[in-house]
Enzyme design. Structure first.
Site, PDB file in Angstrom:
ATOM      1  N   SER A 271       0.830  -1.199   0.000  1.00 12.79           N
ATOM      2  CA  SER A 271       0.000   0.000   0.000  1.00 12.79           C
ATOM      3  C   SER A 271       0.875   1.262   0.000  1.00 12.79           C
ATOM      4  O   SER A 271       1.671   1.464  -0.909  1.00 12.79           O
ATOM      5  CB  SER A 271      -0.961  -0.040   1.189  1.00 12.79           C
ATOM      6  OG  SER A 271      -1.963   0.935   1.070  1.00 12.79           O
TER       7      SER A 271
ATOM      8  N   ASP B 121     -10.234  -3.588  -5.179  1.00 11.72           N
ATOM      9  CA  ASP B 121      -9.338  -2.607  -4.577  1.00 11.72           C
ATOM     10  C   ASP B 121      -9.257  -1.392  -5.481  1.00 11.72           C
ATOM     11  O   ASP B 121      -9.014  -1.529  -6.691  1.00 11.72           O
ATOM     12  CB  ASP B 121      -7.950  -3.241  -4.394  1.00 11.72           C
ATOM     13  CG  ASP B 121      -6.922  -2.313  -3.779  1.00 11.72           C
ATOM     14  OD1 ASP B 121      -7.287  -1.209  -3.332  1.00 11.72           O
ATOM     15  OD2 ASP B 121      -5.740  -2.695  -3.742  1.00 11.72           O
TER      16      ASP B 121
ATOM     17  N   HIS C 231      -8.140  -4.881  -0.687  1.00 13.88           N
ATOM     18  CA  HIS C 231      -6.996  -4.102  -0.233  1.00 13.88           C
ATOM     19  C   HIS C 231      -6.656  -4.409   1.236  1.00 13.88           C
ATOM     20  O   HIS C 231      -7.536  -4.464   2.094  1.00 13.88           O
ATOM     21  CB  HIS C 231      -7.254  -2.604  -0.374  1.00 13.88           C
ATOM     22  CG  HIS C 231      -6.043  -1.784  -0.072  1.00 13.88           C
ATOM     23  ND1 HIS C 231      -5.049  -1.586  -0.990  1.00 13.88           N
ATOM     24  CD2 HIS C 231      -5.638  -1.151   1.061  1.00 13.88           C
ATOM     25  CE1 HIS C 231      -4.098  -0.853  -0.447  1.00 13.88           C
ATOM     26  NE2 HIS C 231      -4.423  -0.584   0.798  1.00 13.88           N
TER      27      HIS C 231
END
Length: 408
Positions: free
Chosen positions: A191, A348, A378
């Protein structure tokens, strides 16, 4: 008593309404994901109320609550030596597997955690557990970077922390101290950590006097651009747990030290409209109509404003800074990147960030593996410890570690 019989069903109905979200049929563990998302939303809303009352910054409170809850499920290992150190002023946590008699040097991974540049820590059990398993499975030294967070600092300080810690570790004498093979080092992150890992790799590739360079980079559902908040995955997954589009935009605003009043302008791409001259030269580098496969593009259409506001980029110049937005890098920089792994999840908003980066790297001649998961969401890779133990987490983590094992 009669009132209780009326109140309890009403509360149950309200709770179900709050928890339930319409999710794609292929999502792994849908009810568990809804419960996780409802918990996270409730905590976030409480933190925003505290922020509104000016008692504390909402991200400070949220991170405190995350770390407090996380202490209830700490994970340890007798087989892995875990130590805290400081690399050029940056705190790190180092995971070292036991030495083997027939082995002189080990491979290594520099890992940069996610959390919107504002949440989590190398010391939380979620990342402690991930890095411990990586060290065990790969028989590798794992360095987890504890960069400073929003709101204590904003861009570019997180980037500088990650770069300083990585460059310090890559010094030959430091590698020798940890018995690391200088030719078998990977830079990785998930991320926002994937954002920092990509930016660090790009900078390292530009430094001619660097004695040691990473062999690989591995990016887990990375956030790589703030140019277009209407890519197909942003449109498709705008309300998906655990990262709806509005929350991702807020993370960008916090990271770049902007004002929340800009959120709507960013959501409709006014900051990169055709009349914003500074954005024009970058447009071809994020043309998802040319970079994404048909299975990602589906029937979605580009959102390109004819007229927007150049003042947004003036107020937030980092929107077009490759250190913050690695997907904007030029082709020459991309061509210098090491062999790359990109993990993406169908459910996501950041799916297309990773897919576009993989496509651009491949076009630049870099060997790339795009590992796409249709049923995952995610953040799933760190959710492997009860009560947030998702089959998607084990699935993605296993695939990621397998690639590292085969290529590092």
């Amino acid at each position: 008593m009669r009132a209780a019989w009326v109140l309890l069903p009403a509360l149950a109905a309200l709770s179900a309404y709050y928890v339930y979200l319409p999710l794609p049929g292929a999502v792994s563990d849908p009810w568990k994901l809804m419960l996780l998302d409802a918990t996270f939303r409730a905590v976030q809303q409480t933190c925003h109320l505290i922020h509104y009352l000016r008692l504390s910054h909402h991200l400070v409170v949220l991170n405190y609550l995350i770390c407090t809850f996380d202490k209830l499920k700490s994970v340890s290992s007798e087989d892995i030596k875990i130590t805290d150190a400081v690399f050029d002023g940056v705190e790190v946590r180092v995971f070292e597997p036991p030495a083997k008699g027939d082995e002189s040097l080990k491979r290594s991974v520099v890992y940069i955690h996610g959390g919107g540049w504002a949440l989590a820590s190398a010391r939380t059990s979620l990342y402690n557990n991930l890095c411990r398993i990586m060290a065990e499975s790969l028989n590798a030294v794992v360095v987890s970077v504890e960069y400073r967070l929003v709101p204590e600092v904003c861009f570019p300080e997180q980037y500088h922390d990650a770069l300083r810690a990585t460059k310090h570790f890559l010094q030959p004498d430091v590698l020798a101290e940890y018995s690391v093979d200088p030719s078998r080092i990977a830079i990785s992150g998930d991320s926002a950590g994937g954002n920092l890992a990509a930016a660090v790799c790009q900078q390292l590739s530009k430094e001619e006097d660097l004695p040691v360079r990473p062999k690989l980079q591995a990016l887990i559902y990375p956030v790589l651009q703030a140019f277009d908040f209407n890519t197909p995955s942003y449109q498709q997954n705008m309300n998906m747990p655990v990262l709806p589009r509005s929350v991702m935009v807020s993370y960008w605003i916090d990271y770049l030290n902007g004002d929340y009043e800009l959120a709507h302008e960013l959501l409709v791409n006014n900051h990169t409209a055709l009349n914003v001259g500074r954005a024009l030269s970058f447009r071809a580098r994020l043309d998802w109509t040319a970079l994404l496969p048909p299975s990602f593009k589906k029937s979605y259409q580009p959102v390109v404003q004819a007229t927007g506001s150049a003042a947004i980029v003036e107020r937030l110049p980092a929107l077009l800074d490759v250190r913050a937005v690695p997907l904007l890098a030029d082709d020459a920089t991309l061509a210098r990147q090491p062999r790359t792994y990109v993990l993406t999840c169908e459910n996501d908003v950041l799916r297309d960030d990773g897919a576009m980066y993989a496509a651009r790297l491949e076009r630049a001649g870099v060997p790339v593996t795009l590992d796409h998961f249709l049923d995952c969401f995610h953040g799933c890779m760190i959710f492997t410890v009860w009560p947030t133990d998702f089959s998607a987490g084990v699935q993605t983590r296993s695939s990621y570690i397998k690639w590292l094992d085969e290529n590092l």
